[in-house]
Design a protein around this motif. Structure first.
Motif, PDB file in Angstrom:
ATOM      1  N   LEU A  57      50.085  29.376  38.531  1.00  0.00           N
ATOM      2  CA  LEU A  57      50.577  30.648  39.267  1.00  0.00           C
ATOM      3  C   LEU A  57      52.167  30.127  39.974  1.00  0.00           C
ATOM      4  CD1 LEU A  57      47.336  31.823  40.988  1.00  0.00           C
ATOM      5  CD2 LEU A  57      48.058  32.086  38.688  1.00  0.00           C
ATOM      6  N   PRO A  58      52.999  31.123  40.064  1.00  0.00           N
ATOM      7  CA  PRO A  58      54.028  31.035  40.571  1.00  0.00           C
ATOM      8  C   PRO A  58      53.633  30.657  42.045  1.00  0.00           C
ATOM      9  CG  PRO A  58      53.984  32.961  39.619  1.00  0.00           C
ATOM     10  CD  PRO A  58      52.673  32.534  39.365  1.00  0.00           C
ATOM     11  N   PRO A  59      54.893  29.951  42.849  1.00  0.00           N
ATOM     12  CA  PRO A  59      54.725  29.449  44.223  1.00  0.00           C
ATOM     13  C   PRO A  59      54.621  30.663  44.777  1.00  0.00           C
ATOM     14  CG  PRO A  59      56.595  28.319  42.873  1.00  0.00           C
ATOM     15  CD  PRO A  59      56.006  29.176  42.117  1.00  0.00           C
ATOM     16  N   GLY A  60      53.877  30.729  46.061  1.00  0.00           N
ATOM     17  CA  GLY A  60      53.577  31.844  46.906  1.00  0.00           C
ATOM     18  C   GLY A  60      52.661  32.698  46.374  1.00  0.00           C
ATOM     19  N   ALA A  61      52.038  32.649  45.272  1.00  0.00           N
ATOM     20  CA  ALA A  61      51.233  33.559  44.615  1.00  0.00           C
ATOM     21  C   ALA A  61      49.988  33.150  44.798  1.00  0.00           C
ATOM     22  CB  ALA A  61      51.508  34.214  43.324  1.00  0.00           C
ATOM     23  N   SER A  62      48.783  33.942  44.617  1.00  0.00           N
ATOM     24  CA  SER A  62      47.404  33.649  44.825  1.00  0.00           C
ATOM     25  C   SER A  62      46.802  34.631  43.858  1.00  0.00           C
ATOM     26  CB  SER A  62      46.864  33.614  46.196  1.00  0.00           C
ATOM     27  OG  SER A  62      46.931  34.852  46.845  1.00  0.00           O
ATOM     28  N   ALA A  63      45.458  34.297  43.270  1.00  0.00           N
ATOM     29  CA  ALA A  63      44.707  35.281  42.419  1.00  0.00           C
ATOM     30  C   ALA A  63      43.820  35.874  43.201  1.00  0.00           C
ATOM     31  CB  ALA A  63      43.860  34.231  41.533  1.00  0.00           C
ATOM     32  N   THR A  64      43.703  37.482  43.157  1.00  0.00           N
ATOM     33  CA  THR A  64      42.758  38.305  43.751  1.00  0.00           C
ATOM     34  C   THR A  64      41.555  38.630  42.956  1.00  0.00           C
ATOM     35  OG1 THR A  64      44.243  40.038  43.226  1.00  0.00           O
ATOM     36  CG2 THR A  64      44.756  39.117  45.312  1.00  0.00           C
ATOM     37  N   ALA A  65      41.836  38.401  41.557  1.00  0.00           N
ATOM     38  CA  ALA A  65      40.813  38.727  40.597  1.00  0.00           C
ATOM     39  C   ALA A  65      41.038  37.848  39.344  1.00  0.00           C
ATOM     40  CB  ALA A  65      40.832  40.254  40.070  1.00  0.00           C
ATOM     41  N   ILE A  66      39.652  37.254  39.056  1.00  0.00           N
ATOM     42  CA  ILE A  66      39.778  36.355  37.781  1.00  0.00           C
ATOM     43  C   ILE A  66      38.604  36.741  36.989  1.00  0.00           C
ATOM     44  CG2 ILE A  66      39.640  33.963  37.077  1.00  0.00           C
ATOM     45  CD1 ILE A  66      40.526  33.092  39.997  1.00  0.00           C
ATOM     46  N   THR A  67      38.883  36.637  35.619  1.00  0.00           N
ATOM     47  CA  THR A  67      37.585  36.899  34.664  1.00  0.00           C
ATOM     48  C   THR A  67      36.690  36.004  35.016  1.00  0.00           C
ATOM     49  OG1 THR A  67      38.861  35.753  32.993  1.00  0.00           O
ATOM     50  CG2 THR A  67      38.950  38.019  33.213  1.00  0.00           C
ATOM     51  N   THR A  68      35.407  36.081  34.471  1.00  0.00           N
ATOM     52  CA  THR A  68      34.051  35.409  34.757  1.00  0.00           C
ATOM     53  C   THR A  68      34.270  33.949  34.222  1.00  0.00           C
ATOM     54  OG1 THR A  68      32.862  37.475  34.438  1.00  0.00           O
ATOM     55  CG2 THR A  68      31.704  35.353  34.153  1.00  0.00           C
ATOM     56  N   GLY A  69      34.089  32.911  35.022  1.00  0.00           N
ATOM     57  CA  GLY A  69      34.075  31.620  34.664  1.00  0.00           C
ATOM     58  C   GLY A  69      35.439  31.063  34.960  1.00  0.00           C
ATOM     59  N   GLY A  70      36.244  31.686  35.542  1.00  0.00           N
ATOM     60  CA  GLY A  70      37.489  30.955  36.231  1.00  0.00           C
ATOM     61  C   GLY A  70      37.565  30.630  37.440  1.00  0.00           C
ATOM     62  N   LEU A  97      41.096  36.564  28.506  1.00  0.00           N
ATOM     63  CA  LEU A  97      40.705  36.132  29.810  1.00  0.00           C
ATOM     64  C   LEU A  97      42.132  37.054  30.789  1.00  0.00           C
ATOM     65  CD1 LEU A  97      40.660  32.361  29.833  1.00  0.00           C
ATOM     66  CD2 LEU A  97      38.741  33.927  29.687  1.00  0.00           C
ATOM     67  N   GLY A  98      41.820  36.899  31.975  1.00  0.00           N
ATOM     68  CA  GLY A  98      42.677  38.019  32.890  1.00  0.00           C
ATOM     69  C   GLY A  98      42.741  37.399  34.419  1.00  0.00           C
ATOM     70  N   THR A  99      44.123  37.572  34.902  1.00  0.00           N
ATOM     71  CA  THR A  99      44.143  37.366  36.221  1.00  0.00           C
ATOM     72  C   THR A  99      44.782  38.624  37.172  1.00  0.00           C
ATOM     73  OG1 THR A  99      45.966  36.090  35.828  1.00  0.00           O
ATOM     74  CG2 THR A  99      43.820  34.821  36.050  1.00  0.00           C
ATOM     75  N   THR A 100      44.685  38.670  38.246  1.00  0.00           N
ATOM     76  CA  THR A 100      45.260  39.601  39.078  1.00  0.00           C
ATOM     77  C   THR A 100      45.924  38.932  40.229  1.00  0.00           C
ATOM     78  OG1 THR A 100      44.053  41.676  38.386  1.00  0.00           O
ATOM     79  CG2 THR A 100      45.559  41.605  40.353  1.00  0.00           C
ATOM     80  N   LEU A 101      47.179  39.050  40.372  1.00  0.00           N
ATOM     81  CA  LEU A 101      47.713  38.014  41.632  1.00  0.00           C
ATOM     82  C   LEU A 101      48.328  39.149  42.771  1.00  0.00           C
ATOM     83  CD1 LEU A 101      49.890  35.745  39.384  1.00  0.00           C
ATOM     84  CD2 LEU A 101      47.524  35.797  39.725  1.00  0.00           C
ATOM     85  N   THR A 102      48.571  38.218  43.821  1.00  0.00           N
ATOM     86  CA  THR A 102      49.394  38.775  45.135  1.00  0.00           C
ATOM     87  C   THR A 102      50.239  38.018  45.447  1.00  0.00           C
ATOM     88  OG1 THR A 102      48.933  39.824  47.096  1.00  0.00           O
ATOM     89  CG2 THR A 102      47.593  37.822  46.623  1.00  0.00           C
ATOM     90  N   THR A 103      51.308  38.426  45.947  1.00  0.00           N
ATOM     91  CA  THR A 103      52.740  37.748  46.453  1.00  0.00           C
ATOM     92  C   THR A 103      53.180  38.447  47.410  1.00  0.00           C
ATOM     93  OG1 THR A 103      54.667  36.931  45.738  1.00  0.00           O
ATOM     94  CG2 THR A 103      53.979  38.819  44.644  1.00  0.00           C
ATOM     95  N   ALA A 104      53.673  37.783  48.344  1.00  0.00           N
ATOM     96  CA  ALA A 104      54.701  38.168  49.361  1.00  0.00           C
ATOM     97  C   ALA A 104      55.744  39.047  48.910  1.00  0.00           C
ATOM     98  CB  ALA A 104      55.104  36.918  50.203  1.00  0.00           C
ATOM     99  N   ALA A 105      56.441  38.916  47.584  1.00  0.00           N
ATOM    100  CA  ALA A 105      57.569  39.669  47.280  1.00  0.00           C
ATOM    101  C   ALA A 105      57.101  40.277  46.022  1.00  0.00           C
ATOM    102  CB  ALA A 105      58.772  38.501  46.948  1.00  0.00           C
ATOM    103  N   PRO A 106      56.486  41.438  46.249  1.00  0.00           N
ATOM    104  CA  PRO A 106      55.862  42.180  45.100  1.00  0.00           C
ATOM    105  C   PRO A 106      56.789  42.507  44.025  1.00  0.00           C
ATOM    106  CG  PRO A 106      55.605  43.473  46.888  1.00  0.00           C
ATOM    107  CD  PRO A 106      56.050  42.093  47.352  1.00  0.00           C
ATOM    108  N   ASP A 107      58.317  42.666  44.385  1.00  0.00           N
ATOM    109  CA  ASP A 107      59.225  43.317  43.527  1.00  0.00           C
ATOM    110  C   ASP A 107      59.954  42.366  42.781  1.00  0.00           C
ATOM    111  OD1 ASP A 107      58.631  45.949  44.880  1.00  0.00           O
ATOM    112  OD2 ASP A 107      60.153  45.562  46.411  1.00  0.00           O
TER     113      ASP A 107
END
Length: 378
Positions: A57-70, A97-107
């Motif tokens: 994941l990029p610096p400053g980003a975190s995962a908000t949704a991860i497919t099963t098993g991750g 597989l899939g991930t959804t991320l959140t970040t302080a700079a969404p643009d």
């Protein structure tokens, strides 16, 4: 002491083709308001394969949704976060597989590479990368480009041309008007025209345009020339990329800087650093970089471990540990054979570093005189 690598590779044997990995990875960004990635892991073989899939994941980003098993965790020795899956891939199957991320700079664009490793998590099968971009707002209507006839340099040049033509026309007309009359008319009206006896023709002095005409024309031509030159120089200066900074000392190609997961091209190779993980602890320890290398040339190319560097926080650098790199590649010397034309491989490069901090930057080169690429390590 081992000899230095040759400045120009001269392989004598044809490079062997790169074996196709049993597991391949593909990553694609989703068209969603939040950064989301789809990871497809394919087993093309006839037997099941155990694999570990990691997404950086990029610096400053975190995962908000991860497919099963991750699960999300800290990468080895780094501040960045990674998402890990332990999978058993059936024969001839594809797992999504899939991930959804959140970040302080969404643009801002976000690059999140993913790799499939052997069960031990060290030997990579394959890697891929993708960059998510926010939906671009409606672009304003572009202003039409100023027509050529309305640009200042063109107008000045046109005015100068018109002035020169006008002066030339007036001067020619006045010369023709001064020619002697060839006939005479009678006082009572039209009469017979008799030829006059030949008389000596006075010497005609060629008239030159007056100073008050020459000076404005010269000024107009000079202004048009200077304006055109200034406009052209301004356009050329604006087209120069001031952010392009080649690696110092490079002789061939243009240097490139980037981050993890960004494909970076130099004179012969395209390098992509997918992951950097260091052993915990202090003192001498190993840092392993998972690197994708693609030969972009129509010829086989050699490269050398002593040209691959890891820059440390204190400003020093270390070159690739060739013995440790061979061990990480199951005894194969990845620098012994040249890379075939158009081939691609993903392999671990090992650097032995001193101190607690991990490398801050990697420098990768295909040759001694290549500009190379530099990759920032978060």
């Amino acid at each position: 002491m081992p000899s230095a690598p040759p400045a120009v590779p001269t392989p004598t044997r044809a490079a062997p083709p790169v074996a196709k990995p049993p597991v391949t990875v593909a990553v694609a960004p989703e068209s969603t308001p939040s950064p989301r990635y789809r990871i497809e892991v394919r087993n093309a073989g006839s037997t099941p394969v155990d694999t570990t899939v990691r997404q950086e994941l990029p610096p400053g980003a975190s995962a908000t949704a991860i497919t099963t098993g991750g699960r999300a965790s800290r990468a080895g020795g780094q501040s960045a976060t990674e998402v890990t899956w332990q999978l058993k891939l059936p024969a001839r199957s594809t797992t999504t597989l899939g991930t959804t991320l959140t970040t302080a700079a969404p643009d801002r664009p976000l690059t999140a590479p993913a790799c499939a490793f052997a069960r031990d998590g060290n030997r990579p099968y394959d890697c891929a990368t993708a960059t998510w971009n926010a939906a671009a707002p409606a672009a304003p209507q572009e202003t039409a480009e100023t027509p050529a006839w309305r640009r200042t340099p063109v107008l000045l040049a046109g005015l100068a041309t018109v002035a020169v033509l006008a002066i030339g026309g007036v001067w020619t007309w006045r010369r023709r008007r001064r020619r002697p009359v060839a006939a005479a008319l009678s006082p009572g009206g039209p009469g017979t025209v008799y030829p006059r006896p030949a008389t000596p023709r006075p010497v005609q002095v060629r008239r030159t345009p007056s100073v008050w005409l020459i000076v404005p024309v010269a000024a107009a031509v000079l202004a048009g020339t200077v304006g055109t030159a200034a406009w052209t120089a301004t356009r050329e200066a604006a087209s120069i990329d001031t952010d392009s900074q080649p690696t110092s000392g490079a002789w061939i190609g243009q240097g490139a800087n980037g981050a993890l997961g960004e494909p970076l091209r130099e004179s012969a190779f395209e390098f992509t650093v997918y992951r950097v993980a260091c052993e915990p602890g202090r003192g001498a320890r190993q840092c392993q970089a998972t690197v994708g290398v693609r030969n972009l040339t129509p010829e086989q190319q050699s490269w050398h471990g002593r040209l691959q560097r890891a820059y440390l926080p204190d400003g020093n650098f270390v070159t690739a540990d060739e013995q440790a790199t061979r061990a990480a590649n199951q005894g194969r010397d990845v620098f012994a054979q040249p890379m075939a034309a158009g081939s691609r491989t993903v392999l671990p490069l090992v650097f032995t570093v001193d101190g607690q901090g991990p490398p801050e930057q990697l420098e990768l080169r295909s040759g001694v005189f290549s500009a190379g690429v530099r990759v920032d390590v978060p």
